[in-house]
Structure formats: structure tokens, C-alpha cells
Write a protein that holds these residues in place. Structure first.
Motif, PDB file in Angstrom:
ATOM      1  N   ARG A  36     -45.178   2.756 -10.296  1.00 45.29           N
ATOM      2  CA  ARG A  36     -44.206   3.714 -10.840  1.00 45.29           C
ATOM      3  C   ARG A  36     -44.251   5.028 -10.075  1.00 45.29           C
ATOM      4  N   GLU A  37     -45.494   5.535  -9.830  1.00 50.86           N
ATOM      5  CA  GLU A  37     -45.614   6.791  -9.088  1.00 50.86           C
ATOM      6  C   GLU A  37     -45.051   6.649  -7.677  1.00 50.86           C
ATOM      7  N   ARG A  38     -45.356   5.533  -7.065  1.00 54.37           N
ATOM      8  CA  ARG A  38     -44.840   5.330  -5.703  1.00 54.37           C
ATOM      9  C   ARG A  38     -43.318   5.291  -5.703  1.00 54.37           C
ATOM     10  N   ALA A  39     -42.756   4.557  -6.708  1.00 53.94           N
ATOM     11  CA  ALA A  39     -41.304   4.419  -6.758  1.00 53.94           C
ATOM     12  C   ALA A  39     -40.634   5.765  -7.006  1.00 53.94           C
ATOM     13  N   ILE A  40     -41.224   6.553  -7.938  1.00 59.15           N
ATOM     14  CA  ILE A  40     -40.619   7.863  -8.254  1.00 59.15           C
ATOM     15  C   ILE A  40     -40.669   8.779  -7.036  1.00 59.15           C
ATOM     16  N   TYR A  41     -41.874   8.859  -6.427  1.00 59.44           N
ATOM     17  CA  TYR A  41     -42.016   9.767  -5.298  1.00 59.44           C
ATOM     18  C   TYR A  41     -41.182   9.319  -4.107  1.00 59.44           C
ATOM     19  N   LEU A  42     -41.208   8.012  -3.860  1.00 59.99           N
ATOM     20  CA  LEU A  42     -40.444   7.494  -2.722  1.00 59.99           C
ATOM     21  C   LEU A  42     -38.954   7.696  -2.935  1.00 59.99           C
ATOM     22  N   ASN A  43     -38.502   7.501  -4.157  1.00 62.71           N
ATOM     23  CA  ASN A  43     -37.078   7.714  -4.456  1.00 62.71           C
ATOM     24  C   ASN A  43     -36.708   9.191  -4.275  1.00 62.71           C
ATOM     25  N   ASP A  44     -37.649  10.056  -4.703  1.00 62.45           N
ATOM     26  CA  ASP A  44     -37.397  11.491  -4.529  1.00 62.45           C
ATOM     27  C   ASP A  44     -37.337  11.871  -3.052  1.00 62.45           C
ATOM     28  N   LYS A  45     -38.271  11.294  -2.278  1.00 62.79           N
ATOM     29  CA  LYS A  45     -38.260  11.554  -0.834  1.00 62.79           C
ATOM     30  C   LYS A  45     -36.975  11.046  -0.185  1.00 62.79           C
ATOM     31  N   LYS A  46     -36.506   9.883  -0.651  1.00 65.47           N
ATOM     32  CA  LYS A  46     -35.272   9.339  -0.093  1.00 65.47           C
ATOM     33  C   LYS A  46     -34.081  10.234  -0.408  1.00 65.47           C
ATOM     34  N   ASN A  47     -34.046  10.746  -1.636  1.00 67.14           N
ATOM     35  CA  ASN A  47     -32.937  11.634  -2.010  1.00 67.14           C
ATOM     36  C   ASN A  47     -32.966  12.933  -1.185  1.00 67.14           C
ATOM     37  N   GLN A  48     -34.198  13.474  -1.020  1.00 70.92           N
ATOM     38  CA  GLN A  48     -34.322  14.687  -0.205  1.00 70.92           C
ATOM     39  C   GLN A  48     -33.908  14.414   1.242  1.00 70.92           C
ATOM     40  N   ALA A  49     -34.355  13.266   1.769  1.00 75.23           N
ATOM     41  CA  ALA A  49     -34.014  12.924   3.149  1.00 75.23           C
ATOM     42  C   ALA A  49     -32.508  12.746   3.312  1.00 75.23           C
ATOM     43  N   GLN A 127     -22.173   2.422   8.689  1.00 74.28           N
ATOM     44  CA  GLN A 127     -20.960   3.194   8.435  1.00 74.28           C
ATOM     45  C   GLN A 127     -21.162   4.291   7.406  1.00 74.28           C
ATOM     46  N   SER A 128     -22.323   4.356   6.789  1.00 72.66           N
ATOM     47  CA  SER A 128     -22.612   5.406   5.803  1.00 72.66           C
ATOM     48  C   SER A 128     -24.073   5.788   5.920  1.00 72.66           C
ATOM     49  N   THR A 129     -24.456   6.783   5.169  1.00 74.37           N
ATOM     50  CA  THR A 129     -25.828   7.278   5.228  1.00 74.37           C
ATOM     51  C   THR A 129     -26.795   6.227   4.694  1.00 74.37           C
ATOM     52  N   LEU A 130     -27.900   5.978   5.430  1.00 74.36           N
ATOM     53  CA  LEU A 130     -28.903   4.995   5.054  1.00 74.36           C
ATOM     54  C   LEU A 130     -30.277   5.645   5.113  1.00 74.36           C
ATOM     55  N   VAL A 131     -31.065   5.460   4.036  1.00 67.66           N
ATOM     56  CA  VAL A 131     -32.444   5.939   4.008  1.00 67.66           C
ATOM     57  C   VAL A 131     -33.331   4.752   3.657  1.00 67.66           C
ATOM     58  N   ARG A 132     -34.349   4.453   4.483  1.00 68.51           N
ATOM     59  CA  ARG A 132     -35.198   3.297   4.258  1.00 68.51           C
ATOM     60  C   ARG A 132     -36.615   3.575   4.752  1.00 68.51           C
ATOM     61  N   GLU A 133     -37.578   2.805   4.175  1.00 68.97           N
ATOM     62  CA  GLU A 133     -38.966   2.917   4.596  1.00 68.97           C
ATOM     63  C   GLU A 133     -39.229   1.913   5.712  1.00 68.97           C
ATOM     64  N   VAL A 134     -39.916   2.347   6.749  1.00 70.03           N
ATOM     65  CA  VAL A 134     -40.202   1.521   7.915  1.00 70.03           C
ATOM     66  C   VAL A 134     -41.702   1.570   8.183  1.00 70.03           C
ATOM     67  N   ALA A 145     -33.990   8.004   8.145  1.00 69.50           N
ATOM     68  CA  ALA A 145     -32.682   8.388   7.607  1.00 69.50           C
ATOM     69  C   ALA A 145     -31.648   8.323   8.729  1.00 69.50           C
ATOM     70  N   ILE A 146     -30.536   7.670   8.485  1.00 65.79           N
ATOM     71  CA  ILE A 146     -29.474   7.487   9.483  1.00 65.79           C
ATOM     72  C   ILE A 146     -28.149   7.868   8.845  1.00 65.79           C
ATOM     73  N   THR A 147     -27.323   8.649   9.581  1.00 66.26           N
ATOM     74  CA  THR A 147     -25.988   8.991   9.066  1.00 66.26           C
ATOM     75  C   THR A 147     -25.017   9.090  10.232  1.00 66.26           C
ATOM     76  N   PRO A 148     -23.782   8.588  10.060  1.00 60.63           N
ATOM     77  CA  PRO A 148     -22.781   8.727  11.121  1.00 60.63           C
ATOM     78  C   PRO A 148     -22.196  10.144  11.112  1.00 60.63           C
ATOM     79  N   LEU A 149     -21.933  10.681  12.313  1.00 60.42           N
ATOM     80  CA  LEU A 149     -21.292  12.003  12.431  1.00 60.42           C
ATOM     81  C   LEU A 149     -19.810  11.759  12.622  1.00 60.42           C
ATOM     82  N   MET A 150     -19.029  12.129  11.601  1.00 60.21           N
ATOM     83  CA  MET A 150     -17.616  11.788  11.555  1.00 60.21           C
ATOM     84  C   MET A 150     -16.752  13.037  11.628  1.00 60.21           C
ATOM     85  N   VAL A 151     -15.619  12.882  12.279  1.00 57.28           N
ATOM     86  CA  VAL A 151     -14.553  13.902  12.261  1.00 57.28           C
ATOM     87  C   VAL A 151     -13.319  13.172  11.755  1.00 57.28           C
ATOM     88  N   GLY A 152     -13.048  13.355  10.479  1.00 56.37           N
ATOM     89  CA  GLY A 152     -11.969  12.583   9.879  1.00 56.37           C
ATOM     90  C   GLY A 152     -12.358  11.120   9.856  1.00 56.37           C
TER      91      GLY A 152
END
Length: 596
Positions: A36-49, A127-134, A145-152
Motif C-alpha cells: 500500500r505504501e509503495r503504491a501510494i508513494y509511487l502513484n504520487d511520484k507518477k502524478n508529480q512527474a 501519443q499522450s503523456t506516459l509515466v512508468r517505472e523502469v 516520463a514521456i510526453t509529445p511536444l505538440m503545436v495544435g
């Protein structure tokens, strides 16, 4: 030896089981807490990232766009921004920007510019923001963390930022150590308390067990010499007497149960067999243990469901005795089945006692008795009929014979007179054959040519054959002979031919064929009528069985014919197809008499 005794004792088992459950419980609790602690902290880190990379992506997008349109003339703006991000966030390992071909266009390490990474195509495909543990062997756990840089709708690049999770797992390891220490403490306290409680409960029982170990099995002399005055002493003596009585009762019950020759079984409410006696097991060529637990319809009927009108069902519903007569294919016979309610201590019906008595032989004897009574009654009736018919027949035969003697050969009416005389003789013979059903009549056997017998029978049936438009097809008869009573065999052929004519009222074909098969002479008489229903086939040779309308048949023709052929050492076979016709095959031994 002491360790083994401790493990298999009640005290040892209780301590081991308690310790085991405490360990399991604490292990599960620790695992749940850590997870539970790992999931909470990891989820928080993913949201921050995710928030971090998307905010950074906006700035990188603006910088790249401004450089493309020439709003920023100076170079190094993106590199400076990367440096600022690294200084602000200590957990960042790398910041990389890929162009749409997968080439590194910006990197936190300048010497990486212009390179192509192996995973570049996979990174720029998102095609969208991705956050994953590797998991990385060299750098440890990483949050990517991966995100595409889009202009329109246009994609100008892809941003990847890698964060270190080393501090996170170090904190998680510290938490795990604390949980482990608490688990050890809980186990120690629990085992200590269990040992105290179990010793208090099992002490008297262990002392009793020690005393019982000093005596042989079934002898309680040592205890009786120094009996205890508490409940354990009373329990020890009562237990010994109880076991003795139960054993004696069980032996008596088992012997009584297995001494019953009827097929006995006990069924529960779910139709399962609880117990069977030896007679039922032997009838099925198996053992009681194999039958126990099976459904009753499996062993009695070899079916897959409850049988209709099951006496077990009736007794369960009514609570009363139920009796029925059943054919048990598995047991090979007819049984009178009786089910009695099987009650518990409260008087509730919890099953049935199923008793099946084999009445196959009784049924056979009963049918034989009925048949004997029929034969006796028919014999009396036949005697009366013979007296009533013989006198008119004698007059008819006498006058016909007299007129034949007075009529010259070839004169008009002589042929008809001859037929009248022969018909009268045939009637006298028919009366005799009617009597043969009830008593055995002496036969006058002589060598007979089969063709002559068949021609005579066809000649007698000719008026019926002609009036109904029936075509007669005769096979090429070889020179076949039998030793038989002429009148009786003619009667058989005539009975079967007349039956064939009656089922072809509107025309058809009567096929007659005689041939030799080994040492047997076979005669086939086939019609093209409606055929015999399958359910009537087993009954066609029964006396008085007929499907004809009242007044058109007595049901004796085939019965008499069957008796005649059997008395001649032969058989009659019948094959019929509904809607196509019937074939009767008369099989007789080949004649061994003198050929005329």
C-alpha cells in the motif's frame, strides 16, 4: 524422540499452528502495508512527474517554436532550460528531447546530441503523456516520463525525463525492517501466551495419557487399581466401556445387514448411496465401498437422472412406505422395490431404506400359470366346439363325397364339389389343431414334396387372391422334401398366406420361395402390405393376440402354426418393415424319408 513427541502432541500442535498463523498474519499484514505504501508513494511520484513533464513540455515547445519562426536569435536556450530543471529537481537523472525521426535534438549531456537510441522509436510512438517505472541494472529503479511536444495537431518533438527512485526504495526497505521486528515481537508474545494456556488445559490429559501408556490395549487394570476421583478418571473408564459396546453393536449390525438376501441400500435425500449390503454388491460384481457415494439411478438403472415414479421420491415427499415393481437392467431382472423412511433423532426423514426383492422367477411362474389356465380353458372350449362342429362337418363331407362318386370326371360342378370336400376335411383338421394348443396330438409324418404343399395352399387361397387382385410370384422350387404331417404343414402355409392376403385388401404381391440351406428347408412367404408395428413383433405368436377387427380373427393362427413347426423340430422367423411388408420364413429339417 522428545522433539517428535512434542510436535505430535496437542500442546506442540497448538503452539506450532498458532505460531504459523501469527507468522502468516503478520507477513500478510506487512506485505499489505508495504504494498500500500509503495503504491501510494509511487502513484504520487507518477502524478508529480506527469505534472512536471507537461509543464516543462510547454516551455520546451515554446522555445522550439520560437527558434523555428526566428523570434529567438540566440542559441542554447533549450540547453539552459535543461540545466535549470536539473538544478531544481535533484531526482532527475536525464532530460532528452527527440525529433520526429528519433534523433536526440537536446540532452542534459551535450555529447549525446545527434545520436539515435535503440528505444527512440518506441518513445516517439506515444501519443499522450506516459509515466512508468523502469528497472535499470546500472542505475537502479527509474521513473520514466514521456510526453509529445505538440503545436495544435502537429507534433514537433518528444520529451523524456527520467527520475531516480533510489530514495523511495530505501525508505520502503526501512519500513519493512520495522514491520519485521514487530512481527518477531508479536510471534514471541503469542507463543508465550499459547504455551501457558495449552499447558493449563492439557496437563491433566497428558498425565492420563501417561497412565494409559503403561497398560496393554483393552486392559485397564492399572487404572482400576488406582482410580482417579475426578472427571478424567470417569472419562477414561466410560470411554473404554463405550468402545467395547460400540464394537459389539457394530459387529451385530453389520452381520445382520449383510445376512439379508434381498438387495438392501440406504439413500440420503440427494439420492446418494450411504450403505449397501453384500447381496447388492455381489449382484453387481463389485464391493460395497465402490457403490457407496454413487447416485441410486446409476447403480439400479444406469441412467443420468431421477427415474419417473421413483419410490424413494414418494417416501421423501409423504414420509410413508412406498412399493413399486421395477425392471432393473443393471441387476438383470424384475424386482419388488419397497422404500422405508430413514429418520434422524428428531424424527425427520433424512433418506430412505431401499429394499429390492427379486421376483423375476415368481413373475415367470405366474405367467406360466396364467398360460396353463388359458390352455386348460381353451381345451375345454375346444372340446365343446369339436362336438358342435364335427357333426355338421361330417354331414357336409359325407354328402360331398357321395355327390363326387355320382358325378363323372369333367362334369359341370365336379371341381366345386371337390373343393367343398377338401374344405370340409380342412375344417376337421382345423378343429384338431385348435385342440393341439391345449394338448399334444399324435402326428402322422410322411415324406412330402414342398412344392405340392405350397401349390395346394395357393389353390385354396386362390378365390381370395383373385378377388383382391393379388399377384402371386413363385420361385423355381428345387426338388425339396420334408418329413411332416401333411395336414398340419398345409395349415401353417395356409394361415400365413391368408394373413398376407388380409393385409393386401387392395392388391399387392405375394412372393413365395423355397430353398435349401444346409440341412434345413426354408420357405419364405412375403407380402407387400402395411407391415407389423415394432411394438407388436414380440407378441405375434401369443395365443389370442390379434390386431384384426372383432369377428375377423381369433389370434390363434400364428400361435397354432408356431406350435406345429416347433413340434416338427423347426422354427418360424418374421421380418417386417412398416409400410413395406412382412416376410415369414418357415424353417424345417430336410426330410430323410423315402421319396415318392
Amino acid at each position: 524422540m522428545k522433539i517428535k513427541s512434542f510436535i505430535f502432541s496437542i500442546r506442540g500442535k497448538a503452539i506450532i499452528v498458532t505460531a504459523f498463523f501469527v507468522v502468516v498474519l503478520m507477513a500478510i499484514s506487512g506485505f499489505v502495508i508495504l504494498s500500500r505504501e509503495r503504491a501510494i508513494y509511487l502513484n504520487d511520484k507518477k502524478n508529480q512527474a506527469k505534472v512536471f513533464i507537461e509543464m516543462a513540455g510547454i516551455n520546451f515547445t515554446n522555445a522550439i517554436l520560437y527558434q523555428e519562426v526566428g523570434l529567438i536569435e540566440e542559441t542554447g536556450v533549450i540547453d539552459r532550460y535543461i540545466t535549470e530543471l536539473l538544478s531544481k529537481e535533484k531526482d532527475i537523472l536525464t532530460i532528452i528531447i527527440f525529433d520526429n525521426t528519433g534523433m536526440v535534438m537536446a540532452h542534459c549531456h551535450l555529447f549525446e546530441h545527434g545520436k539515435f537510441y535503440k528505444d527512440a522509436k518506441e518513445v516517439i510512438a506515444h501519443q499522450s503523456t506516459l509515466v512508468r517505472e523502469v528497472k535499470d541494472r546500472d542505475r537502479g529503479p527509474i521513473l520514466e516520463a514521456i510526453t509529445p511536444l505538440m503545436v495544435g495537431e502537429r507534433r514537433i518533438a518528444t520529451l523524456r525525463i527520467e527520475f531516480s527512485l533510489k530514495d523511495f526504495y530505501e525508505k520502503l526497505a526501512g519500513l519493512g525492517k520495522r514491520i519485521f521486528l514487530l512481527t518477531i515481537l508479536a510471534i514471541s508474545v503469542s507463543v508465550f501466551l499459547v504455551v501457558i494456556g495449552i499447558n493449563a488445559m492439557t496437563g491433566p490429559i497428558r498425565r492420563l495419557s501417561s497412565s494409559m501408556d503403561k497398560i496393554d490395549y483393552g486392559r485397564f487394570d492399572a487404572i482400576f487399581e488406582k482410580p482417579r476421583s475426578d472427571e478424567i478418571g470417569h472419562l477414561q473408564r466410560s470411554f473404554a466401556e463405550m468402545v467395547k459396546r460400540l464394537k459389539e453393536s457394530d459387529i451385530k449390525w453389520e452381520n445382520t445387514f449383510n445376512s439379508i438376501t434381498d438387495l438392501l441400500s440406504i439413500h440420503d435425500r440427494d439420492f446418494r448411496i450411504l450403505k449397501v449390503n453384500s447381496a447388492l454388491a455381489q449382484r453387481l460384481h463389485t464391493t460395497p465401498d465402490i457403490l457407496t457415494g454413487k447416485y441410486c439411478w446409476e447403480i439400479y438403472h444406469n441412467s443420468n437422472d431421477v427415474c419417473p415414479d421413483c419410490p424413494h421420491t414418494v417416501t421423501l415427499k409423504t414420509g410413508r412406505i412406498s412399493t413399486s415393481e421395477n425392471e432393473y437392467l443393471q441387476l438383470g431382472g424384475t424386482f419388488l422395490t419397497t422404500t422405508f423412511p430413514y429418520l434422524n433423532e428428531e424424527g425427520e426423514v433424512i433418506g430412505t431404506i431401499h429394499i429390492a426383492r427379486d421376483i423375476t422367477e415368481e413373475k415367470r411362474l405366474h405367467r406360466k400359470l396364467i398360460q396353463s389356465e388359458k390352455m386348460a380353458a381353451m381345451g375345454q372350449m375346444a372340446s365343446g366346439i369339436a362336438h358342435e362342429i364335427n357333426n355338421p362337418l361330417n354331414s357336409i363331407l359325407g354328402y360331398a363325397t357321395y355327390l363326387l362318386e355320382e358325378t363323372q370326371d369333367g362334369a359341370q360342378g365336379r371341381e366345386e364339389l371337390d373343393r367343398i370336400a377338401k374344405a370340409a376335411v380342412r375344417c376337421k383338421e382345423a378343429v384338431k389343431k385348435f385342440l393341439n394348443l391345449a394338448r399334444e396330438t399324435p402326428q402322422r409324418r410322411e415324406p412330402l414334396r414342398v412344392k405340392e404343399l405350397l401349390d395346394e395352399a395357393i389353390s385354396i387361397c386362390y378365390p381370395t387372391i383373385s378377388s383382391q387382385g393379388i399377384k402371386v410370384k413363385e420361385g423355381a422350387y428345387p426338388d425339396l422334401w420334408i418329413d411332416a404331417d401333411k395336414g398340419q404343414i398345409e395349415e401353417v402355409f395356409l394361415n400365413i398366406m391368408l394373413n398376407a392376403c388380409q393385409v393386401m385388401e387392395h392388391g399387392g404381391e405375394l412372393n413365395i420361395k423355397a430353398f435349401k440351406d444346409g440341412c434345413w428347408i426354408k420357405v419364405d412367404i412375403a407380402d407387400t402390405g402395411c407391415g407389423i408395428p415394432e411394438e407388436n413383433m414380440p407378441k405375434i405368436f401369443n395365443p389370442f393376440f390379434t390386431t384384426k377387427e372383432p369377428g375377423k380373427g381369433t389370434g390363434l393362427g400364428l400361435a397354432v402354426s408356431n406350435i406345429i413347426i416347433k413340434n416338427h423340430g423347426g422354427t418360424i422367423e418374421c421380418r417386417s418393415t412398416a409400410g413395406k411388408g412382412t416376410v415369414f420364413t418357415i424353417i424345417l429339417p430336410e426330410g430323410r424319408g423315402i421319396r415318392a
